[in-house]
Design an enzyme around this catalytic site. Structure first.
Site, PDB file in Angstrom:
ATOM      1  N   ASP A  83      36.331 -25.215  -4.825  1.00 52.24           N
ATOM      2  CA  ASP A  83      35.059 -24.578  -4.475  1.00 52.24           C
ATOM      3  C   ASP A  83      34.255 -25.339  -3.432  1.00 52.24           C
ATOM      4  OD1 ASP A  83      34.559 -26.576  -6.602  1.00 52.24           O
ATOM      5  OD2 ASP A  83      32.476 -25.902  -6.430  1.00 52.24           O
ATOM      6  N   ASP A  86      34.989 -31.098  -4.590  1.00 53.42           N
ATOM      7  CA  ASP A  86      35.807 -31.635  -5.677  1.00 53.42           C
ATOM      8  C   ASP A  86      37.163 -30.925  -5.712  1.00 53.42           C
ATOM      9  OD1 ASP A  86      35.294 -29.140  -6.776  1.00 53.42           O
ATOM     10  OD2 ASP A  86      33.756 -29.865  -8.146  1.00 53.42           O
ATOM     11  N   TYR A 235      28.561 -23.918 -12.769  1.00 54.74           N
ATOM     12  CA  TYR A 235      28.425 -22.514 -12.351  1.00 54.74           C
ATOM     13  C   TYR A 235      28.065 -21.661 -13.559  1.00 54.74           C
ATOM     14  CZ  TYR A 235      30.300 -24.014  -7.899  1.00 54.74           C
ATOM     15  OH  TYR A 235      30.471 -24.661  -6.696  1.00 54.74           O
ATOM     16  N   GLU A 476      27.120 -31.564   0.831  1.00 55.27           N
ATOM     17  CA  GLU A 476      28.341 -30.960   0.291  1.00 55.27           C
ATOM     18  C   GLU A 476      28.537 -29.548   0.829  1.00 55.27           C
ATOM     19  OE1 GLU A 476      30.814 -30.616  -3.903  1.00 55.27           O
ATOM     20  OE2 GLU A 476      28.637 -30.847  -4.003  1.00 55.27           O
TER      21      GLU A 476
END
Length: 499
Positions: A83, A86, A235, A476
């Site tokens: 995603d 990571d 999430y 990120e």
């Protein structure tokens, strides 16, 4: 004395600059710049690939990873996307990313020219995985690979990872209507993309979407309740699952033209959020996107059943336009739409995409957005979207592009494991779980591998940006930041420099 050609050239530059200053829509970026940004925004997805990489992989520093995903559970869950920074495959944001990539191609594919094939490849990399996740076991949807709590304790390349690759699912007993309905939306939207180029694949996508939606609707519940700490707080489905059910039904209506989905929307819409005004659009909350999606039928075909969605789309648009009676959005001093301190650019890219899509629908019949006693034209809406897109690409107080690899100045310390550690090709030796932190995460050196096209979380509410790998809120990238930007930047790549 300067040669005549130089004098003429200089005169033309001054004339061009003067015309530029006179034109509100004149941009620092040309259609070629937008085309370059489009190519890079799609290329980014190659950096997020999990599984066995194809021979035509263009981002060469990546290698194969996650080749045994699912095997300990006797299912094939190889493939899909990580995603963000990571090495976890989260189903809800992956499905949303896929829906938005597909919607980008559906609305603006005609402006993508030679990048359409790459955009389709990016979609297919995900849909191939989602099909496996949806069909491997009856009454089950596999929604995640890897325990994020364990994964986040390591700073290692996906090619090296030795953290547990646990598999998580929703089922009839432990439902997940939100992630299942989003998966249905993704498969349905993608079926439209592949309708002409690969009709058999499109048919498989649509049939699977229908089954997954039925599963989502029949066995109702939030996946956050079923899976708890493996999806929360990463999430968590904060908005619940009603928004995804209406969103999924809307995409199935558009993809299948089956009247049963129109009936479903009419019967269930009010319970599922049709009357709610909501002012953000994200992997979690689909309400604003659903309103815009359903407004198309009213604006283009005068389908009266969807007039309500046009009214609510107007409310959403008006909330974003300064000077209207219902304006409520927040902008930074430099003009960036600002919603949250963490990964704010995800809201900027989704908002820009919805602005341009709604402007397209309005333009189909010369319509306007009604904001109390005033009206907002498609041109006004496009101008606001353009300001957001241009800000991301470098037209901002910091004069920094927030897309990696685009422009002269862009983030160098991206919070991304694969990008920040040496490539497996440059350093074939294993880099263990804890070895990555001090030497690479906390290093002041730029990332050795350029994650071309990645859009990072972005600046704060004062236009300040910390190019710091440890500041994941700003540095990120994520697939769902890029996906709607693909459509937005495609729109501008199809325009000439001054329109």
């Amino acid at each position: 004395m300067a040669p005549a050609s130089t004098t003429f050239s200089l005169s033309m530059q001054i004339l061009g600059l003067t015309l530029c200053l006179l034109s509100l829509l004149c941009s620092a970026f040309t259609s070629q710049d937008y085309s370059d940004a489009l190519e890079k925004s799609i290329l980014f997805f190659e950096g997020q690939r999990s599984g066995r990489l194809p021979s035509d992989q263009m981002l060469k520093w990546r290698g194969d990873s996650g080749l045994s995903d699912g095997s300990s559970y006797h299912v094939d869950l190889v493939g899909g996307y990580y995603d963000a920074g990571d090495n976890v495959k989260f189903g809800l944001p992956m499905a949303f990313t896929t829906t938005l990539l597909a919607w980008s191609v559906i609305e603006f594919g005609s402006s993508m020219h030679n990048q359409v094939a790459n955009a389709k490849s990016a979609i297919r990399w995900s849909t191939d995985y989602l099909l496996k996740a949806a069909t491997a076991t009856p009454g089950t949807l596999y929604v995640q690979v890897a325990d994020p709590n364990m994964d986040h304790r390591c700073w290692e390349r996906p090619e090296d990872m030795d953290t547990p690759r646990n598999v998580y699912k929703v089922s009839t007993q432990n439902p997940g209507s939100d992630v299942a309905a989003e998966t249905a939306a993704a498969l349905a939207a993608a079926s439209i993309v592949f309708q002409d180029s690969d009709p058999s694949y499109a048919s498989k996508l649509l049939k699977t979407a229908m089954k997954v939606f039925d599963f989502a609707d029949k066995y109702r519940g939030s996946y956050s309740d079923s899976l708890n700490s493996v999806v929360c707080p990463f999430y968590c489905s904060y908005s619940g699952y009603h928004d995804e059910l209406l969103w999924g039904a809307s995409w199935l209506h558009r993809a299948s033209q089956n009247s049963s989905y129109m009936s479903y929307i009419q019967s269930n819409g009010h319970v599922l959020g049709a009357d709610d005004d909501d002012y953000s659009f994200s992997w979690d909350d689909k309400r604003a996107g659903t309103k815009v999606l359903l407004s198309k039928a009213f604006l283009e075909k005068n389908t009266q059943e969807f007039q309500l969605y046009k009214s609510h789309s107007d409310n959403y648009i008006c909330s974003l336009i300064p000077g209207t009676s219902s304006f409520q959005a927040q902008y930074t001093p430099g003009g960036l739409f600002y919603k949250a301190s963490e990964s704010n650019l995800q809201y900027v890219t989704t908002t820009s995409f919805l602005l341009l899509t709604y402007a397209k629908y309005l333009s189909s019949n010369g319509g306007v957005a009604t904001c109390g006693s005033s009206t907002v034209t498609a041109e006004n809406i496009i101008a606001l979207a353009k300001k957001q897109v241009d800000y991301i690409l470098g037209n901002n107080p910091a004069k920094m592009s927030y897309m990696v690899g685009f422009g002269q100045k862009y983030p160098q310390h991206v919070h991304h494991r694969g990008s920040s550690l040496p490539s497996i090709h440059a350093h074939p030796g294993h880099i263990a779980c804890n070895d990555g932190f001090q030497q690479y995460l906390n290093s002041g050196s730029p990332n050795p591998n350029v994650l071309v096209g990645a859009i990072v979380g972005g600046p704060d509410n004062r236009d300040n940006f910390a190019d710091d790998r440890n500041n994941y809120q700003q540095s990120e990238p994520a697939t769902y930041i890029n996906a709607p930007f693909v459509g937005a930047v495609a729109f501008f790549s199809g325009k000439t420099a001054t329109n």
